[in-house]
Write a protein that holds these residues in place. Structure first.
Motif, PDB file in Angstrom:
ATOM      1  N   VAL A 126      -1.031  -3.136   7.092  1.00 39.79           N
ATOM      2  CA  VAL A 126      -0.431  -3.073   8.425  1.00 39.79           C
ATOM      3  C   VAL A 126       1.037  -2.680   8.347  1.00 39.79           C
ATOM      4  CG1 VAL A 126      -1.979  -4.870   9.344  1.00 39.79           C
ATOM      5  CG2 VAL A 126       0.274  -5.515   8.474  1.00 39.79           C
ATOM      6  N   CYS A 127       1.522  -2.151   9.459  1.00 38.98           N
ATOM      7  CA  CYS A 127       2.950  -1.992   9.688  1.00 38.98           C
ATOM      8  C   CYS A 127       3.302  -3.019  10.753  1.00 38.98           C
ATOM      9  CB  CYS A 127       3.281  -0.592  10.195  1.00 38.98           C
ATOM     10  SG  CYS A 127       2.924   0.732   9.013  1.00 38.98           S
ATOM     11  N   TYR A 128       4.439  -3.682  10.625  1.00 33.72           N
ATOM     12  CA  TYR A 128       4.814  -4.699  11.606  1.00 33.72           C
ATOM     13  C   TYR A 128       6.324  -4.805  11.770  1.00 33.72           C
ATOM     14  CZ  TYR A 128       5.845  -7.581   7.526  1.00 33.72           C
ATOM     15  OH  TYR A 128       6.354  -8.037   6.347  1.00 33.72           O
ATOM     16  N   LEU A 129       6.712  -5.309  12.932  1.00 31.75           N
ATOM     17  CA  LEU A 129       8.089  -5.670  13.246  1.00 31.75           C
ATOM     18  C   LEU A 129       8.051  -7.110  13.714  1.00 31.75           C
ATOM     19  CD1 LEU A 129      11.087  -5.315  14.056  1.00 31.75           C
ATOM     20  CD2 LEU A 129      10.270  -4.291  16.195  1.00 31.75           C
ATOM     21  N   GLY A 130       8.862  -7.986  13.118  1.00 34.11           N
ATOM     22  CA  GLY A 130       8.924  -9.390  13.501  1.00 34.11           C
ATOM     23  C   GLY A 130      10.291  -9.748  14.041  1.00 34.11           C
ATOM     24  N   VAL A 131      10.299 -10.436  15.200  1.00 36.30           N
ATOM     25  CA  VAL A 131      11.536 -10.840  15.861  1.00 36.30           C
ATOM     26  C   VAL A 131      11.463 -12.335  16.154  1.00 36.30           C
ATOM     27  CG1 VAL A 131      12.937 -10.552  17.965  1.00 36.30           C
ATOM     28  CG2 VAL A 131      11.929  -8.554  16.852  1.00 36.30           C
ATOM     29  N   ASN A 132      12.571 -13.022  15.985  1.00 37.53           N
ATOM     30  CA  ASN A 132      12.653 -14.448  16.269  1.00 37.53           C
ATOM     31  C   ASN A 132      12.986 -14.641  17.749  1.00 37.53           C
ATOM     32  OD1 ASN A 132      13.756 -17.154  16.569  1.00 37.53           O
ATOM     33  ND2 ASN A 132      13.822 -17.241  14.339  1.00 37.53           N
TER      34      ASN A 132
ATOM     35  N   ILE B 114       2.298  -5.171  15.699  1.00 32.25           N
ATOM     36  CA  ILE B 114       1.542  -4.895  14.475  1.00 32.25           C
ATOM     37  C   ILE B 114       0.667  -3.664  14.681  1.00 32.25           C
ATOM     38  CG2 ILE B 114      -0.125  -5.814  12.815  1.00 32.25           C
ATOM     39  CD1 ILE B 114       0.588  -8.633  14.051  1.00 32.25           C
ATOM     40  N   LYS B 115       0.684  -2.737  13.753  1.00 29.51           N
ATOM     41  CA  LYS B 115      -0.210  -1.584  13.735  1.00 29.51           C
ATOM     42  C   LYS B 115      -1.160  -1.772  12.553  1.00 29.51           C
ATOM     43  CE  LYS B 115      -1.577   2.745  14.518  1.00 29.51           C
ATOM     44  NZ  LYS B 115      -2.076   3.277  15.735  1.00 29.51           N
ATOM     45  N   ILE B 116      -2.464  -1.807  12.829  1.00 32.81           N
ATOM     46  CA  ILE B 116      -3.468  -2.035  11.794  1.00 32.81           C
ATOM     47  C   ILE B 116      -3.892  -0.692  11.206  1.00 32.81           C
ATOM     48  CG2 ILE B 116      -5.705  -3.064  11.277  1.00 32.81           C
ATOM     49  CD1 ILE B 116      -5.266  -4.717  13.946  1.00 32.81           C
ATOM     50  N   LEU B 117      -3.594  -0.472   9.939  1.00 34.57           N
ATOM     51  CA  LEU B 117      -3.877   0.806   9.298  1.00 34.57           C
ATOM     52  C   LEU B 117      -5.250   0.839   8.635  1.00 34.57           C
ATOM     53  CD1 LEU B 117      -0.406   1.415   7.616  1.00 34.57           C
ATOM     54  CD2 LEU B 117      -1.207   2.199   9.858  1.00 34.57           C
ATOM     55  N   SER B 118      -5.628  -0.266   7.986  1.00 37.23           N
ATOM     56  CA  SER B 118      -6.926  -0.320   7.312  1.00 37.23           C
ATOM     57  C   SER B 118      -7.334  -1.766   7.107  1.00 37.23           C
ATOM     58  CB  SER B 118      -6.882   0.415   5.958  1.00 37.23           C
ATOM     59  OG  SER B 118      -6.049  -0.280   5.044  1.00 37.23           O
TER      60      SER B 118
ATOM     61  N   ASN C 217       0.860  -1.166   0.000  1.00 36.01           N
ATOM     62  CA  ASN C 217       0.000   0.000   0.000  1.00 36.01           C
ATOM     63  C   ASN C 217       0.905   1.227   0.000  1.00 36.01           C
ATOM     64  OD1 ASN C 217      -1.707   2.102   0.539  1.00 36.01           O
ATOM     65  ND2 ASN C 217      -2.751   1.101   2.247  1.00 36.01           N
ATOM     66  N   ALA C 218       1.068   1.860  -1.151  1.00 32.39           N
ATOM     67  CA  ALA C 218       2.006   2.964  -1.280  1.00 32.39           C
ATOM     68  C   ALA C 218       1.471   4.262  -0.686  1.00 32.39           C
ATOM     69  CB  ALA C 218       2.364   3.166  -2.750  1.00 32.39           C
ATOM     70  N   ALA C 219       0.158   4.365  -0.435  1.00 33.12           N
ATOM     71  CA  ALA C 219      -0.421   5.609   0.061  1.00 33.12           C
ATOM     72  C   ALA C 219      -0.069   5.870   1.522  1.00 33.12           C
ATOM     73  CB  ALA C 219      -1.932   5.577  -0.111  1.00 33.12           C
ATOM     74  N   ALA C 220       0.053   4.846   2.335  1.00 36.56           N
ATOM     75  CA  ALA C 220       0.347   4.998   3.756  1.00 36.56           C
ATOM     76  C   ALA C 220       1.837   4.783   3.996  1.00 36.56           C
ATOM     77  CB  ALA C 220      -0.470   3.996   4.559  1.00 36.56           C
ATOM     78  N   THR C 221       2.287   5.165   5.185  1.00 39.86           N
ATOM     79  CA  THR C 221       3.684   4.948   5.548  1.00 39.86           C
ATOM     80  C   THR C 221       3.774   4.348   6.944  1.00 39.86           C
ATOM     81  OG1 THR C 221       3.936   7.159   6.500  1.00 39.86           O
ATOM     82  CG2 THR C 221       4.465   6.913   4.159  1.00 39.86           C
ATOM     83  N   CYS C 222       4.897   3.723   7.202  1.00 37.50           N
ATOM     84  CA  CYS C 222       5.223   3.215   8.530  1.00 37.50           C
ATOM     85  C   CYS C 222       6.332   4.115   9.063  1.00 37.50           C
ATOM     86  CB  CYS C 222       5.724   1.782   8.453  1.00 37.50           C
ATOM     87  SG  CYS C 222       4.545   0.601   7.754  1.00 37.50           S
ATOM     88  N   PRO C 223       6.204   4.607  10.299  1.00 35.25           N
ATOM     89  CA  PRO C 223       7.240   5.507  10.820  1.00 35.25           C
ATOM     90  C   PRO C 223       8.593   4.807  10.888  1.00 35.25           C
ATOM     91  CG  PRO C 223       5.715   4.877  12.566  1.00 35.25           C
ATOM     92  CD  PRO C 223       5.172   4.327  11.280  1.00 35.25           C
ATOM     93  N   THR C 224       9.629   5.523  10.505  1.00 36.78           N
ATOM     94  CA  THR C 224      10.971   4.944  10.479  1.00 36.78           C
ATOM     95  C   THR C 224      11.873   5.491  11.584  1.00 36.78           C
ATOM     96  OG1 THR C 224      11.668   6.608   8.874  1.00 36.78           O
ATOM     97  CG2 THR C 224      10.894   4.492   7.998  1.00 36.78           C
TER      98      THR C 224
END
Length: 181
Positions: free
Chosen positions: A99-105, A175-179, A26-33
């Motif tokens: 969604v924006c997400y971070l995954g860790v093992n 996970i952050k749910i955007l839409s 989804n190119a319209a939204a962004t995930c904070p960096t």
């Protein structure tokens, strides 16, 4: 641009099971960096069968952080909603989400995938992802952030070598749910 490991892993698993219905960015939204905030207290602290995790959710300008006392393992998937909860529609079991997400093992304590690193969310159908990811998102409200510790049976029971996931690995996501549609 390389596709994310989660997207590749979901595609590989889905190709085997034949359930993928949608997968795109989804190119319209962004995930904070921005770097995770150290001023905020953790949103989630959880003791596993072994090890523990501490997670801080994302803000409008900062990515989340997951710290692992390894090896971290769980026998059952655990979901933790962060405050404040979202105020959007409830996400259905078969929704297509962004969604924006971070995954860790949990075994290594290392991140294996992050849309925050790329600054762009991922979009996919909940029918095309691992069960633990679907459990974490379905039933939440759009705008919510959640943490999930995914048991191996709800993740990749036989592993996912392309993402460095071995059989039996517990996975942790913020996970952050955007839409959702």
């Amino acid at each position: 641009m390389r596709p994310s490991r989660l997207l590749l892993a979901a595609t590989a698993v889905t190709l085997v099971t034949g359930t993928l219905t949608a997968c795109s960015s989804n190119a319209a939204a962004t995930c904070p960096t921005g770097a995770p905030s150290t001023a905020n207290s953790p949103d989630w602290t959880y003791q596993g069968q072994s090890g523990s995790i501490v997670a801080t959710g994302p803000t409008d300008s900062a990515s989340p952080q997951i710290t692992v006392e390894k090896p971290f393992t769980v026998a059952e998937t655990h979901i933790q909603a962060f405050n404040p909860s979202g105020d959007g529609a409830v996400v259905g079991d078969t929704a297509t989400v962004s969604v924006c997400y971070l995954g860790v093992n949990g075994r290594t304590g290392e991140r294996f995938d992050s849309t925050y690193d790329r600054g762009k969310p991922a979009s996919f159908s909940l029918d095309g992802v691992i069960p633990g990811f679907k459990k974490a998102i379905a039933g939440q409200k759009v705008g919510s952030a959640v943490g999930v510790a995914i048991a191996p049976t709800d993740g990749y029971p036989t592993g996912q070598p392309s993402a460095g996931i071995q059989p039996g690995d517990t996975l942790i996501f913020v996970i952050k749910i955007l839409s959702a549609k």
